[in-house]
Scaffold this motif. Structure first.
Motif, PDB file in Angstrom:
ATOM      1  N   ASP A 105     -21.475  58.205   2.726  1.00 52.39           N
ATOM      2  CA  ASP A 105     -21.548  58.750   1.371  1.00 52.39           C
ATOM      3  C   ASP A 105     -22.488  59.955   1.311  1.00 52.39           C
ATOM      4  O   ASP A 105     -22.201  60.940   0.630  1.00 52.39           O
ATOM      5  CB  ASP A 105     -22.031  57.680   0.394  1.00 52.39           C
ATOM      6  CG  ASP A 105     -21.007  56.576   0.176  1.00 52.39           C
ATOM      7  OD1 ASP A 105     -19.807  56.847   0.360  1.00 52.39           O
ATOM      8  OD2 ASP A 105     -21.414  55.457  -0.172  1.00 52.39           O
ATOM      9  N   TRP A 164      -9.983  65.631 -10.781  1.00 53.11           N
ATOM     10  CA  TRP A 164     -11.172  64.857 -10.383  1.00 53.11           C
ATOM     11  C   TRP A 164     -12.128  64.632 -11.549  1.00 53.11           C
ATOM     12  O   TRP A 164     -13.180  64.046 -11.366  1.00 53.11           O
ATOM     13  CB  TRP A 164     -11.904  65.591  -9.259  1.00 53.11           C
ATOM     14  CG  TRP A 164     -12.157  67.036  -9.561  1.00 53.11           C
ATOM     15  CD1 TRP A 164     -13.208  67.574 -10.252  1.00 53.11           C
ATOM     16  CD2 TRP A 164     -11.310  68.125  -9.222  1.00 53.11           C
ATOM     17  NE1 TRP A 164     -13.076  68.928 -10.368  1.00 53.11           N
ATOM     18  CE2 TRP A 164     -11.922  69.299  -9.723  1.00 53.11           C
ATOM     19  CE3 TRP A 164     -10.105  68.239  -8.520  1.00 53.11           C
ATOM     20  CZ2 TRP A 164     -11.351  70.566  -9.570  1.00 53.11           C
ATOM     21  CZ3 TRP A 164      -9.555  69.500  -8.366  1.00 53.11           C
ATOM     22  CH2 TRP A 164     -10.168  70.631  -8.871  1.00 53.11           C
ATOM     23  N   HIS A 167     -13.563  70.301  -3.267  1.00 54.58           N
ATOM     24  CA  HIS A 167     -12.615  69.260  -2.862  1.00 54.58           C
ATOM     25  C   HIS A 167     -11.760  69.689  -1.675  1.00 54.58           C
ATOM     26  O   HIS A 167     -11.317  68.836  -0.892  1.00 54.58           O
ATOM     27  CB  HIS A 167     -11.744  68.842  -4.050  1.00 54.58           C
ATOM     28  CG  HIS A 167     -12.441  67.910  -4.995  1.00 54.58           C
ATOM     29  ND1 HIS A 167     -13.402  68.326  -5.884  1.00 54.58           N
ATOM     30  CD2 HIS A 167     -12.336  66.561  -5.155  1.00 54.58           C
ATOM     31  CE1 HIS A 167     -13.852  67.291  -6.562  1.00 54.58           C
ATOM     32  NE2 HIS A 167     -13.231  66.211  -6.140  1.00 54.58           N
ATOM     33  N   TRP A 221     -13.052  64.513   5.170  1.00 55.50           N
ATOM     34  CA  TRP A 221     -12.617  63.118   5.218  1.00 55.50           C
ATOM     35  C   TRP A 221     -11.531  62.911   6.270  1.00 55.50           C
ATOM     36  O   TRP A 221     -11.490  61.870   6.943  1.00 55.50           O
ATOM     37  CB  TRP A 221     -12.116  62.670   3.852  1.00 55.50           C
ATOM     38  CG  TRP A 221     -13.187  62.402   2.840  1.00 55.50           C
ATOM     39  CD1 TRP A 221     -13.422  63.093   1.682  1.00 55.50           C
ATOM     40  CD2 TRP A 221     -14.172  61.362   2.895  1.00 55.50           C
ATOM     41  NE1 TRP A 221     -14.484  62.548   1.014  1.00 55.50           N
ATOM     42  CE2 TRP A 221     -14.966  61.484   1.730  1.00 55.50           C
ATOM     43  CE3 TRP A 221     -14.457  60.346   3.808  1.00 55.50           C
ATOM     44  CZ2 TRP A 221     -16.023  60.622   1.454  1.00 55.50           C
ATOM     45  CZ3 TRP A 221     -15.515  59.484   3.536  1.00 55.50           C
ATOM     46  CH2 TRP A 221     -16.274  59.617   2.374  1.00 55.50           C
ATOM     47  N   ASP A 242      -8.270  57.170   2.577  1.00 58.21           N
ATOM     48  CA  ASP A 242      -8.038  57.156   1.127  1.00 58.21           C
ATOM     49  C   ASP A 242      -8.746  58.327   0.446  1.00 58.21           C
ATOM     50  O   ASP A 242      -8.180  58.975  -0.445  1.00 58.21           O
ATOM     51  CB  ASP A 242      -8.529  55.831   0.526  1.00 58.21           C
ATOM     52  CG  ASP A 242      -7.621  54.659   0.888  1.00 58.21           C
ATOM     53  OD1 ASP A 242      -6.466  54.905   1.296  1.00 58.21           O
ATOM     54  OD2 ASP A 242      -8.071  53.508   0.758  1.00 58.21           O
ATOM     55  N   ALA A 243      -9.976  58.611   0.870  1.00 54.32           N
ATOM     56  CA  ALA A 243     -10.711  59.726   0.275  1.00 54.32           C
ATOM     57  C   ALA A 243     -10.061  61.061   0.634  1.00 54.32           C
ATOM     58  O   ALA A 243      -9.956  61.960  -0.209  1.00 54.32           O
ATOM     59  CB  ALA A 243     -12.169  59.701   0.737  1.00 54.32           C
ATOM     60  N   ARG A 292      -6.915  61.414  -1.498  1.00 56.70           N
ATOM     61  CA  ARG A 292      -7.219  61.691  -2.904  1.00 56.70           C
ATOM     62  C   ARG A 292      -7.590  63.165  -3.095  1.00 56.70           C
ATOM     63  O   ARG A 292      -7.078  63.829  -3.993  1.00 56.70           O
ATOM     64  CB  ARG A 292      -8.355  60.782  -3.367  1.00 56.70           C
ATOM     65  CG  ARG A 292      -8.717  60.927  -4.832  1.00 56.70           C
ATOM     66  CD  ARG A 292      -9.667  59.824  -5.274  1.00 56.70           C
ATOM     67  NE  ARG A 292     -10.893  59.811  -4.479  1.00 56.70           N
ATOM     68  CZ  ARG A 292     -11.201  58.876  -3.579  1.00 56.70           C
ATOM     69  NH1 ARG A 292     -10.354  57.887  -3.337  1.00 56.70           N
ATOM     70  NH2 ARG A 292     -12.339  58.925  -2.916  1.00 56.70           N
ATOM     71  N   CYS A 293      -8.463  63.692  -2.224  1.00 51.55           N
ATOM     72  CA  CYS A 293      -8.847  65.104  -2.329  1.00 51.55           C
ATOM     73  C   CYS A 293      -7.660  66.015  -2.045  1.00 51.55           C
ATOM     74  O   CYS A 293      -7.465  67.040  -2.720  1.00 51.55           O
ATOM     75  CB  CYS A 293      -9.995  65.406  -1.365  1.00 51.55           C
ATOM     76  SG  CYS A 293     -11.553  64.582  -1.789  1.00 51.55           S
TER      77      CYS A 293
END
Length: 436
Positions: free
Chosen positions: A286, A322, A339, A346, A362-363, A366-367
């Motif tokens: 993170d 977002w 992003h 990612w 997944d990240a 999404r981006c």
């Protein structure tokens, strides 16, 4: 000094890269901006003898050791102080306070702030000097170094020319701690401070209501941050060494924020180039993503100081997948830029096949889906300048070149469907019309 943005450097930055030439240009231009802000403050100070004395000390430190002076003047939170003091000074000129009020006027803050910067620069340069400065809330912060504290004193006298940082009798010295070296291949250009002292680490309430700096961290809390930082930079060094390199080149301090009730909060202040503001995340992964995200905002803010990319106003009317709220054009561009870098990061983390692979896929998806939903309209936006169109097209090229990871196919399909559904149910102007 005039700084010019070569087209090839602009294109590299648009692709979210930061080669050495770009890092040098951004850092140099931001330092020039800092010097211009100090010059504006000098003009505002007029004939104040206190300011003149501190200016003379700062000039002497610069002559004795330019690098030492630059470390103090170029410290990110000095920019926050300068911007805030300029605003207060201009507001005071437009709305003067009643006569007779002293001790906390814009002139006092201007002189006292420059005195602390000058003292820090002179201490770094090893100059002999003596300066008397006030404590505010029991502390005098010397930017980039630390703070002198006393429970009851109103002023302290700082003397230089000896070993280390002199602490007057009865006072306590709280040094800034430095975060561990960045990584095995990317030693930082300068040490990265963990700044939980500077009073300007959230000027004017910060860039958002949730951005509240922590109090002085305990030794245990600093140790947690140091561990997270070391592990995050090691992860970046393995997965995306270019991201580790740009952090090492540009980042100068991390400012800890209070932990929200859920998740984490992070921010960037355009006037504090080289600072990242963040609450302590749960994992090194993170923190790596947070730092990579925030440094993109710093880079783009510095680019915008050099090159006008758009002519849009501040109206918040553009959909950003977002965010739950509409964004101004500039905010949409900032979010897209960050992003796009995260989609790349990612994907690289997921490709390591580590324990965080599923989270990373997944990240990444999404981006990837969020950028893909907005970027095509941005490229065609009439608000862009010619340089802005070139910048947006280079972003689109970078997006098109993101690898077609086999492991991302399923997550990308799900993320694209979720973003499309969110756009269908959103009320108000949509991205396809808001940008035209």
């Amino acid at each position: 000094m005039t700084h010019r943005m070569p087209p090839q450097v602009l294109r590299a930055l648009a692709r979210t890269q930061c080669p050495p030439a770009a890092a040098e240009l951004l850092a140099a231009s931001q330092y020039s901006k800092r010097l211009l802000m100090l010059r504006a403050l000098a003009d505002a100070a007029g004939d104040d003898p206190r300011f003149d004395a501190h200016w003379t000390l700062l000039a002497a430190a610069e002559r004795a050791d330019p690098g030492a002076a630059r470390q103090a003047v170029g410290y990110p939170l000095v920019g926050a102080w300068a911007a805030r003091t300029l605003r207060l000074t201009h507001h005071h000129e437009a709305h003067p306070s009643p006569a007779g009020r002293t001790g906390d006027s814009p002139a006092d803050r201007l002189s006292d702030g420059l005195g602390a910067i000058a003292a820090a620069a002179a201490l770094r340069a090893g100059l002999p000097f003596r300066v008397r400065l006030p404590l505010r809330r029991g502390a005098l912060v010397l930017p980039s170094l630390g703070a002198v504290t006393h429970p009851t004193a109103r002023h302290v006298t700082i003397e230089g020319g000896g070993e280390g940082v002199p602490c007057p009798p009865g006072c306590r010295w709280l040094p800034l701690t430095a975060l561990p070296p960045a990584g095995p291949r990317h030693a930082p250009v300068a040490s990265v401070a963990f700044d939980d002292l500077d009073p300007h680490r959230a000027p004017d309430g910060g860039p958002g209501p949730a951005v509240v700096p922590t109090d002085r961290a305990t030794a245990a809390e600093r140790a947690r941050w140091h561990t997270l930082w070391r592990d995050a930079m090691a992860l970046l060094d393995r997965a995306a060494p270019e991201r580790a390199a740009e952090l090492s080149a540009l980042l100068r301090c991390v400012v800890p924020l209070r932990t929200p009730a859920a998740g984490l909060v992070a921010a960037t202040m355009p006037d504090a180039f080289g600072a990242a503001f963040a609450s302590r995340p749960a994992t090194a992964l993170d923190l790596a993503a947070t730092l990579a995200h925030e440094i993109q905002h710093s880079k783009l803010a510095a680019v915008l100081d050099l090159v006008p990319l758009h002519r849009a106003g501040p109206e918040a009317r553009h959909w950003a997948p977002w965010r739950p709220d509409p964004r101004p054009f500039g905010g949409l561009l900032q979010g897209l830029y960050a992003h796009l870098a995260l989609a790349d990061l990612w994907g690289r983390v997921a490709a390591l096949h580590g324990p965080e692979q599923r989270v990373a896929w997944d990240a990444h998806a999404r981006c990837w889906a969020q950028v893909g939903a907005v970027l095509p309209a941005l490229v065609q936006a009439p608000e862009l300048t010619p340089e802005g169109r070139e910048f947006a097209q280079a972003m689109a090229d970078a997006y098109a070149r993101l690898p077609a990871y086999p492991g991302a196919l399923g997550p990308r399909a799900r993320a694209a469907a979720e973003v499309a559904a969110a756009r269908r149910v959103r009320r108000g102007p949509r991205v396809g019309t808001a940008l035209r």
